[in-house]
Scaffold this motif. Structure first.
Motif, PDB file in Angstrom:
ATOM      1  N   ALA A  56       0.845  -1.202   0.000  1.00 58.24           N
ATOM      2  CA  ALA A  56       0.000   0.000   0.000  1.00 58.24           C
ATOM      3  C   ALA A  56       0.876   1.246   0.000  1.00 58.24           C
ATOM      4  O   ALA A  56       0.586   2.233  -0.653  1.00 58.24           O
ATOM      5  CB  ALA A  56      -0.895   0.002   1.238  1.00 58.24           C
ATOM      6  N   ASN A  92      -3.057   1.226  -8.378  1.00 52.14           N
ATOM      7  CA  ASN A  92      -3.664   2.160  -7.436  1.00 52.14           C
ATOM      8  C   ASN A  92      -5.094   2.505  -7.881  1.00 52.14           C
ATOM      9  O   ASN A  92      -6.047   2.480  -7.084  1.00 52.14           O
ATOM     10  CB  ASN A  92      -2.760   3.410  -7.429  1.00 52.14           C
ATOM     11  CG  ASN A  92      -3.182   4.425  -6.402  1.00 52.14           C
ATOM     12  OD1 ASN A  92      -4.096   4.190  -5.615  1.00 52.14           O
ATOM     13  ND2 ASN A  92      -2.530   5.573  -6.409  1.00 52.14           N
ATOM     14  N   SER A 142      -7.391  -0.511  -7.497  1.00 53.34           N
ATOM     15  CA  SER A 142      -7.780  -0.834  -6.118  1.00 53.34           C
ATOM     16  C   SER A 142      -8.856   0.143  -5.631  1.00 53.34           C
ATOM     17  O   SER A 142      -9.755  -0.226  -4.889  1.00 53.34           O
ATOM     18  CB  SER A 142      -6.568  -0.828  -5.186  1.00 53.34           C
ATOM     19  OG  SER A 142      -6.201   0.483  -4.868  1.00 53.34           O
ATOM     20  N   PHE A 143      -8.772   1.406  -6.099  1.00 54.43           N
ATOM     21  CA  PHE A 143      -9.794   2.388  -5.718  1.00 54.43           C
ATOM     22  C   PHE A 143     -11.136   2.027  -6.364  1.00 54.43           C
ATOM     23  O   PHE A 143     -12.191   2.094  -5.734  1.00 54.43           O
ATOM     24  CB  PHE A 143      -9.321   3.787  -6.131  1.00 54.43           C
ATOM     25  CG  PHE A 143     -10.123   4.908  -5.507  1.00 54.43           C
ATOM     26  CD1 PHE A 143     -10.678   4.782  -4.242  1.00 54.43           C
ATOM     27  CD2 PHE A 143     -10.318   6.108  -6.174  1.00 54.43           C
ATOM     28  CE1 PHE A 143     -11.404   5.813  -3.658  1.00 54.43           C
ATOM     29  CE2 PHE A 143     -11.043   7.144  -5.603  1.00 54.43           C
ATOM     30  CZ  PHE A 143     -11.588   6.988  -4.341  1.00 54.43           C
ATOM     31  N   VAL A 162     -13.582  -3.564   2.436  1.00 53.28           N
ATOM     32  CA  VAL A 162     -12.410  -3.159   3.224  1.00 53.28           C
ATOM     33  C   VAL A 162     -12.366  -3.866   4.580  1.00 53.28           C
ATOM     34  O   VAL A 162     -11.458  -3.635   5.374  1.00 53.28           O
ATOM     35  CB  VAL A 162     -12.399  -1.624   3.439  1.00 53.28           C
ATOM     36  CG1 VAL A 162     -12.324  -0.891   2.117  1.00 53.28           C
ATOM     37  CG2 VAL A 162     -13.612  -1.149   4.228  1.00 53.28           C
ATOM     38  N   MET A 222      -9.097  -5.243   6.132  1.00 52.66           N
ATOM     39  CA  MET A 222      -7.879  -4.424   6.178  1.00 52.66           C
ATOM     40  C   MET A 222      -7.394  -4.181   7.596  1.00 52.66           C
ATOM     41  O   MET A 222      -8.175  -3.824   8.459  1.00 52.66           O
ATOM     42  CB  MET A 222      -8.166  -3.057   5.559  1.00 52.66           C
ATOM     43  CG  MET A 222      -7.792  -2.955   4.121  1.00 52.66           C
ATOM     44  SD  MET A 222      -8.118  -1.266   3.590  1.00 52.66           S
ATOM     45  CE  MET A 222      -8.488  -1.601   1.892  1.00 52.66           C
ATOM     46  N   GLU A 271      -3.164   0.121   7.372  1.00 50.28           N
ATOM     47  CA  GLU A 271      -3.398   0.069   5.927  1.00 50.28           C
ATOM     48  C   GLU A 271      -4.689   0.803   5.566  1.00 50.28           C
ATOM     49  O   GLU A 271      -4.773   1.498   4.551  1.00 50.28           O
ATOM     50  CB  GLU A 271      -3.458  -1.368   5.411  1.00 50.28           C
ATOM     51  CG  GLU A 271      -3.478  -1.383   3.890  1.00 50.28           C
ATOM     52  CD  GLU A 271      -3.755  -2.751   3.277  1.00 50.28           C
ATOM     53  OE1 GLU A 271      -4.276  -2.771   2.141  1.00 50.28           O
ATOM     54  OE2 GLU A 271      -3.472  -3.767   3.916  1.00 50.28           O
ATOM     55  N   ARG A 299      -5.037   3.761   2.979  1.00 47.18           N
ATOM     56  CA  ARG A 299      -5.977   3.696   1.851  1.00 47.18           C
ATOM     57  C   ARG A 299      -6.850   4.942   1.807  1.00 47.18           C
ATOM     58  O   ARG A 299      -7.173   5.463   0.748  1.00 47.18           O
ATOM     59  CB  ARG A 299      -6.881   2.464   1.971  1.00 47.18           C
ATOM     60  CG  ARG A 299      -6.259   1.194   1.460  1.00 47.18           C
ATOM     61  CD  ARG A 299      -5.929   1.328  -0.031  1.00 47.18           C
ATOM     62  NE  ARG A 299      -5.128   0.212  -0.465  1.00 47.18           N
ATOM     63  CZ  ARG A 299      -5.616  -0.929  -0.920  1.00 47.18           C
ATOM     64  NH1 ARG A 299      -6.916  -1.101  -1.006  1.00 47.18           N
ATOM     65  NH2 ARG A 299      -4.812  -1.895  -1.304  1.00 47.18           N
ATOM     66  N   GLN A 321      -4.828   7.670   0.464  1.00 49.28           N
ATOM     67  CA  GLN A 321      -4.636   7.423  -0.975  1.00 49.28           C
ATOM     68  C   GLN A 321      -5.885   7.825  -1.772  1.00 49.28           C
ATOM     69  O   GLN A 321      -5.788   8.459  -2.829  1.00 49.28           O
ATOM     70  CB  GLN A 321      -4.393   5.916  -1.136  1.00 49.28           C
ATOM     71  CG  GLN A 321      -3.618   5.519  -2.338  1.00 49.28           C
ATOM     72  CD  GLN A 321      -3.323   4.023  -2.276  1.00 49.28           C
ATOM     73  OE1 GLN A 321      -3.675   3.342  -1.321  1.00 49.28           O
ATOM     74  NE2 GLN A 321      -2.692   3.510  -3.292  1.00 49.28           N
TER      75      GLN A 321
END
Length: 631
Positions: A300, A442, A445-446, A497, A500, A504, A508, A511
């Protein structure tokens, strides 16, 4: 000695010259040499005084700070005391008068007023230590925090030997506090125009002058905030406080709508907040320590580095081989007045930093219909995963403003590849750059977090749910939905999620915040030379944007990489900047002093000079040289 005499240490005292508003710190100089006349009023006063600081997580700490060193160094000492590395990314903001007005209102359960306790670190030694740069570490340094859940590593409770943080204080700074009640949120929320946001940003203190010189009083309350949106080298092993405060600054920006996001994104942010607050309260927190999860956090993190232009790659070989290209059928639309949105399919080829498109694949060797050069353009996602819409909006700089172009992709992976290529091209980088692949991952994953696959087991557990969904979304979003419906949506998004680990999840969240189109933009109201009306200037970590104050639409973008020189004409308070290809701009600042705006630009240039050498010390002189504007 007189029996009533109390010995006192006077070493921290110095002379303050009231009329001239300056310290007399050169103790080997005579008063005459300092220019002091008989009528001067000098005050003998301590250089370190108490200051109250509202942190990004809305907690207030009270600590002793130097009122005689420049703010750049004072912030450095504050961050050392609070265990926050990379102090150069933060600064002190003095908000307008009404910001700290006490809210006497009590919350629904009538337990306590909204104003919270102050964490008193009075004994904290924020007195400048030796000339080691705070917040830097060597490769052999012992980790201070557990990288999975952010708890302090017991062997090294505090990483700085001189940090006053005891274990319970550290948790106030490193752990997310229980969410605010919806009433408190509604109380803090106010709808803000770009001009309102510009007023808020006028309060940044001058880093090259002391607190006393800027009229800050003892025990006054200021905001400590991340000012520069380039978060260098975030590392869970050392940065539990920094990551948590960054997460909190992002969380409040979303909840109070200081930054815009779609409803779909709001629900992801809500799900992550819900997850983080659950884990922060949970006692099983200590059980997260297997290696695979450490690897996930590392992964991550490496993704997070992508968003920061500081991540210079070592893969020089990769960069000099063939530059890859993308070629595919996409749909294109150019907004024109009176024409409905009609997308037309073309064959697109992305090479280097430009896109060419053709009527069909067979014509690829001939002349394209048009070639778009993406260097310096604005790239805005236009996505709704539930509605299967994967669009990219490009604002391409031309002589008289911006050309607007919309591209539409068919599915996630195509979108991620083209979007990542556009983002890199806007910064002048090609797909051969080592940050391309992580950027694609990235984005994917979003999108995956946005993909809400309704899981039937969620609804059944709703009755015994302890969630107050309005705590996790902005008041405006909460008004649009019934509470039960909102809770169901958040729990649905939470499925993606739920596994997680704590740190992390915070990374996230940071991010996802970084991937919002408006991320990292600080606004100022300015008047460009030769213009008859006021505009908004947006300052980001890599560019300046001129924005129409009435419509909020970007007019022109200038990249820092094309900047040749910049300075201030102090007499007329005008900032002038020269770019490549004989482009020059000049503007006067209306919502703030021009020094504030000039320091922002110079500060970003300064931060871009940081390198990954772990033992580097910051060149403070260079900072003052780049931000001072040769005053």
């Amino acid at each position: 000695m007189h029996p009533g005499y109390i010995a006192q240490d006077w070493s921290d005292f110095a002379l303050w010259w009231e009329q001239k508003h300056c310290w007399l710190l050169k103790t080997h100089w005579t008063l005459d040499k300092c220019g002091v006349q008989a009528d001067a009023k000098l005050v003998f006063t301590p250089q370190h005084k108490m200051l109250r600081l509202r942190l990004p997580n809305m907690k207030t700490v009270r600590l002793r700070v130097s009122f005689s060193t420049v703010v750049f160094r004072a912030v450095s000492d504050i961050c050392r005391a609070l265990n926050i590395r990379r102090a150069e990314e933060l600064s002190l903001l003095k908000p307008s008068g009404e910001y700290f007005k006490k809210k006497k209102k009590k919350d629904k359960n009538n337990k306590e007023p909204i104003i919270e306790d102050i964490l008193n670190l009075e004994g904290s030694p924020t007195i400048s230590g030796p000339s080691v740069s705070p917040g830097l570490y060597s490769k052999t340094m012992t980790p201070t925090y557990d990288p999975i859940n952010g708890t302090p590593a017991s062997s090294t409770m505090t990483w700085f030997s001189d940090s006053p943080l005891a274990e319970q204080n550290c948790s106030i700074l490193a752990f997310s506090q229980p969410p605010q009640s919806p009433e408190a949120l509604a109380d803090m929320y106010q709808s803000r125009s770009l001009a309102d946001k510009a007023k808020l940003n006028s309060g940044w203190l001058d880093s090259s002058r002391s607190l006393m010189e800027q009229g800050i009083q003892e025990d006054e309350q200021l905001l400590l905030r991340f000012k520069y949106y380039t978060f260098f080298d975030l590392n869970p092993k050392y940065d539990a406080v920094r990551i948590n405060q960054l997460y909190e600054q992002a969380r409040w920006a979303i909840l109070l709508e200081e930054i815009d996001c779609t409803e779909e994104e709001m629900l992801i942010f809500a799900a992550l907040q819900y997850h983080i607050s659950k884990l922060s309260l949970s006692t099983e927190i200590q059980d997260f320590t297997n290696e695979s999860e450490v690897d996930e956090v590392e992964a991550a993190l490496s993704n997070l580095e992508v968003t920061l232009e500081g991540g210079k790659a070592d893969n020089t070989l990769e960069d000099i081989t063939d530059i890859p290209k993308l070629a595919d059928n996409l749909r294109l639309f150019r907004p024109k007045k009176l024409i409905l949105k009609a997308f037309k399919q073309y064959w697109f080829v992305f090479k280097d930093t430009s896109i060419a498109y053709f009527k069909n694949k067979e014509l690829e060797q001939g002349e394209p219909v048009e070639k778009l050069n993406l260097r310096g353009c604005e790239v805005v996602p236009d996505v709704n995963v539930a509605g299967r819409k994967f669009g990219i909006k490009l604002l391409i700089p031309v002589a008289d403003g911006m050309n607007e172009v919309y591209l539409r992709c068919d599915h996630e992976s195509q979108y991620a590849q083209w979007m990542a290529a556009c983002i890199l091209a806007s910064k002048g980088k090609t797909m051969a750059d080592s940050s391309y692949q992580p950027e694609v991952l990235n984005i994917l994953s979003f999108l995956k977090m946005k993909n809400r696959n309704s899981a039937p087991q969620v609804a059944s557990g709703l009755e015994n749910m302890d969630m107050n969904p309005e705590c996790f979304v902005s008041p405006r979003c909460a008004k649009k939905h019934k509470s039960k419906q909102l809770a169901a949506c958040i729990l649905e998004a939470h499925q993606n999620v739920a596994q997680m680990p704590l740190v992390e999840a915070k990374l996230r969240f940071i991010q996802a915040w970084q991937s919002l189109p408006e991320f990292g933009l600080t606004y100022y109201l300015v008047r460009f030379k030769g213009s008859k009306k006021d505009d908004i200037l947006g300052i980001s970590y890599n560019r300046l944007i001129r924005i129409d104050a009435a419509t909020g639409i970007p007019i022109t973008t200038w990249r820092f990489t094309n900047m040749k020189q910049w300075n201030v004409n102090w007499e007329i308070r005008q900032v002038a900047i020269e770019f490549d290809q004989n482009v020059s701009i000049a503007f006067t600042c209306l919502s703030a002093d021009c020094k504030v705006v000039h320091e922002y630009i110079g500060g970003y240039i300064f931060l871009s000079t940081r390198s990954k050498d772990q033992n580097e010390t910051l060149d403070e002189d260079l900072f003052h040289k780049l931000t001072g504007g040769q005053e």
